[in-house]
Write a protein that holds these residues in place. Structure first.
Motif, PDB file in Angstrom:
ATOM      1  N   GLU A  11      28.872  27.550  39.147  1.00  0.00           N
ATOM      2  CA  GLU A  11      29.926  27.555  40.329  1.00  0.00           C
ATOM      3  C   GLU A  11      30.954  28.545  39.372  1.00  0.00           C
ATOM      4  O   GLU A  11      31.687  29.020  39.764  1.00  0.00           O
ATOM      5  CB  GLU A  11      30.204  26.366  41.069  1.00  0.00           C
ATOM      6  N   GLU A  12      31.136  27.177  37.693  1.00  0.00           N
ATOM      7  CA  GLU A  12      32.282  27.754  37.484  1.00  0.00           C
ATOM      8  C   GLU A  12      32.258  28.921  36.548  1.00  0.00           C
ATOM      9  O   GLU A  12      32.764  29.847  36.286  1.00  0.00           O
ATOM     10  CB  GLU A  12      32.788  26.313  36.751  1.00  0.00           C
ATOM     11  N   ALA A  13      30.845  29.270  36.729  1.00  0.00           N
ATOM     12  CA  ALA A  13      30.314  30.106  35.776  1.00  0.00           C
ATOM     13  C   ALA A  13      30.350  31.907  36.759  1.00  0.00           C
ATOM     14  O   ALA A  13      31.165  32.746  36.135  1.00  0.00           O
ATOM     15  CB  ALA A  13      28.500  30.352  34.907  1.00  0.00           C
ATOM     16  N   THR A  14      30.073  31.495  37.310  1.00  0.00           N
ATOM     17  CA  THR A  14      30.236  32.291  39.011  1.00  0.00           C
ATOM     18  C   THR A  14      31.946  33.552  38.299  1.00  0.00           C
ATOM     19  O   THR A  14      32.224  33.942  38.404  1.00  0.00           O
ATOM     20  CB  THR A  14      29.987  32.106  39.990  1.00  0.00           C
ATOM     21  N   VAL A  15      32.600  31.559  38.772  1.00  0.00           N
ATOM     22  CA  VAL A  15      34.436  32.513  38.577  1.00  0.00           C
ATOM     23  C   VAL A  15      34.752  32.831  37.359  1.00  0.00           C
ATOM     24  O   VAL A  15      35.861  33.376  37.673  1.00  0.00           O
ATOM     25  CB  VAL A  15      35.211  30.973  38.517  1.00  0.00           C
ATOM     26  N   THR A  16      33.818  32.367  35.979  1.00  0.00           N
ATOM     27  CA  THR A  16      34.591  33.025  35.293  1.00  0.00           C
ATOM     28  C   THR A  16      33.906  34.484  34.593  1.00  0.00           C
ATOM     29  O   THR A  16      34.940  34.887  33.905  1.00  0.00           O
ATOM     30  CB  THR A  16      34.107  32.427  33.691  1.00  0.00           C
ATOM     31  N   SER A  17      33.201  34.803  35.163  1.00  0.00           N
ATOM     32  CA  SER A  17      32.104  36.407  34.964  1.00  0.00           C
ATOM     33  C   SER A  17      32.504  37.511  35.104  1.00  0.00           C
ATOM     34  O   SER A  17      32.233  38.039  34.542  1.00  0.00           O
ATOM     35  CB  SER A  17      30.402  36.266  36.305  1.00  0.00           C
ATOM     36  N   ARG A  18      33.397  37.449  35.861  1.00  0.00           N
ATOM     37  CA  ARG A  18      34.751  39.318  36.174  1.00  0.00           C
ATOM     38  C   ARG A  18      35.540  38.693  35.276  1.00  0.00           C
ATOM     39  O   ARG A  18      36.837  40.018  35.276  1.00  0.00           O
ATOM     40  CB  ARG A  18      34.692  39.107  37.177  1.00  0.00           C
ATOM     41  N   MET A  19      36.018  37.132  33.986  1.00  0.00           N
ATOM     42  CA  MET A  19      36.817  37.659  32.962  1.00  0.00           C
ATOM     43  C   MET A  19      36.420  38.561  31.463  1.00  0.00           C
ATOM     44  O   MET A  19      35.461  38.134  31.578  1.00  0.00           O
ATOM     45  CB  MET A  19      37.569  35.995  32.534  1.00  0.00           C
ATOM     46  N   THR A  20      37.802  38.885  30.891  1.00  0.00           N
ATOM     47  CA  THR A  20      37.811  39.242  29.148  1.00  0.00           C
ATOM     48  C   THR A  20      36.558  37.424  29.013  1.00  0.00           C
ATOM     49  O   THR A  20      37.410  36.307  29.254  1.00  0.00           O
ATOM     50  CB  THR A  20      38.728  39.450  28.972  1.00  0.00           C
ATOM     51  N   THR A  21      36.260  37.797  27.954  1.00  0.00           N
ATOM     52  CA  THR A  21      36.467  36.805  27.299  1.00  0.00           C
ATOM     53  C   THR A  21      37.113  35.816  26.200  1.00  0.00           C
ATOM     54  O   THR A  21      37.273  34.711  26.646  1.00  0.00           O
ATOM     55  CB  THR A  21      35.321  37.219  25.670  1.00  0.00           C
ATOM     56  N   ARG A  22      38.233  36.571  25.717  1.00  0.00           N
ATOM     57  CA  ARG A  22      39.364  35.866  25.369  1.00  0.00           C
ATOM     58  C   ARG A  22      40.089  35.061  26.964  1.00  0.00           C
ATOM     59  O   ARG A  22      40.684  33.322  26.771  1.00  0.00           O
ATOM     60  CB  ARG A  22      40.665  36.729  25.449  1.00  0.00           C
ATOM     61  N   GLU A  23      39.656  35.485  27.969  1.00  0.00           N
ATOM     62  CA  GLU A  23      40.271  34.936  28.980  1.00  0.00           C
ATOM     63  C   GLU A  23      39.477  33.660  29.862  1.00  0.00           C
ATOM     64  O   GLU A  23      39.956  32.626  30.111  1.00  0.00           O
ATOM     65  CB  GLU A  23      40.400  35.508  30.472  1.00  0.00           C
ATOM     66  N   VAL A  24      38.332  33.775  29.467  1.00  0.00           N
ATOM     67  CA  VAL A  24      37.114  32.691  29.444  1.00  0.00           C
ATOM     68  C   VAL A  24      37.645  31.434  28.382  1.00  0.00           C
ATOM     69  O   VAL A  24      37.866  31.132  29.005  1.00  0.00           O
ATOM     70  CB  VAL A  24      35.760  33.014  29.741  1.00  0.00           C
ATOM     71  N   THR A  25      37.468  31.842  27.193  1.00  0.00           N
ATOM     72  CA  THR A  25      38.232  30.579  26.371  1.00  0.00           C
ATOM     73  C   THR A  25      39.506  29.681  26.925  1.00  0.00           C
ATOM     74  O   THR A  25      40.305  28.712  26.653  1.00  0.00           O
ATOM     75  CB  THR A  25      38.392  31.565  25.572  1.00  0.00           C
TER      76      THR A  25
END
Length: 230
Positions: free
Chosen positions: A38-52
């Motif tokens: 579920e959380e991976a879906t939330v972050t899937s459209r972020m940039t790598t920096r935004e995910v970090t």
């Protein structure tokens, strides 16, 4: 008039989105963070920096900088691309069609710039692209329109003369906000969901893009014509 076509990368040209999930689960897991689906879906459209930054805010870690963690994710994704990257259906045929029609071809992705040549070489399609743009070089990644506005500038055209191929709501939003026509391509989603209705064309794979869609887009853009197949 239509002068340029711009493609997203992850999930559209290459089936790489599982690689990002694997890399993030491994890297953040080593920091004591359980990345759920579920959380991976939330972050899937972020940039790598935004995910970090997202995960650091939720569960701060010690000893490693954000840059080191981000780089570890990118390096792991690169390894997975090298070993298992697969081209998506219809990519080659569509690139050939647009190249033969005289369109300029660009790529605009939220992925780090260092992964673009790796993907294009893996798929053997680097020679089709006139311009490639990463979110590394704009203030904000998708769904901000920054990356598409920059792509149009680099392609020496105006946004209204561009068609974008995207596979996500955030990408569609970015392209529409930039003033471009949008074709959304996604095998899995329900196109009746809010967010997809703003796309000009909705298809399941790039193989589904046909003469009827070309007629529709040509009717929306007068001047240069993408030629239907003989």
């Amino acid at each position: 008039m239509i002068e340029a076509v711009i493609f997203d990368m992850d999930g559209l040209l290459i089936d790489s989105e599982p690689f990002w999930r694997t890399a993030e689960k491994e890297v953040f897991g080593n920091l004591g963070i359980d990345v759920t689906e579920e959380e991976a879906t939330v972050t899937s459209r972020m940039t790598t920096r935004e995910v970090t930054e997202y995960w650091y805010r939720r569960k701060p870690w010690e000893k490693k900088t954000l840059e080191e963690v981000e780089d570890a994710v990118i390096q792991r994704v690169g390894e997975l691309i090298d070993h298992g990257g697969v081209i998506m259906p219809g990519v080659i045929g569509l690139l050939q069609r647009f190249k033969q029609s005289g369109c300029k071809i660009g790529l605009a992705t939220n992925s780090p710039d260092c992964l673009i040549p790796k993907v294009l070489r893996k798929l053997a399609i680097e020679h089709y692209f006139d311009v490639t743009i990463s979110s590394d070089f704009v203030a904000r990644g998708k769904p901000s329109p920054d990356i598409y506005i920059k792509a149009a500038f680099e392609l020496a055209t105006i946004p209204s003369n561009c068609i974008v191929f995207e596979d996500s709501k955030s990408g569609v939003r970015a392209a529409v906000a930039a003033g471009m026509s949008v074709v959304v391509v996604n095998r899995q989603v329900d196109f009746n969901e809010a967010g997809f209705e703003i796309a000009d064309v909705k298809i399941r794979t790039l193989n589904d893009f046909g003469d009827d869609h070309i007629v529709l887009l040509n009717n929306n853009k007068t001047g240069f014509e993408i030629r239907p197949t003989d």
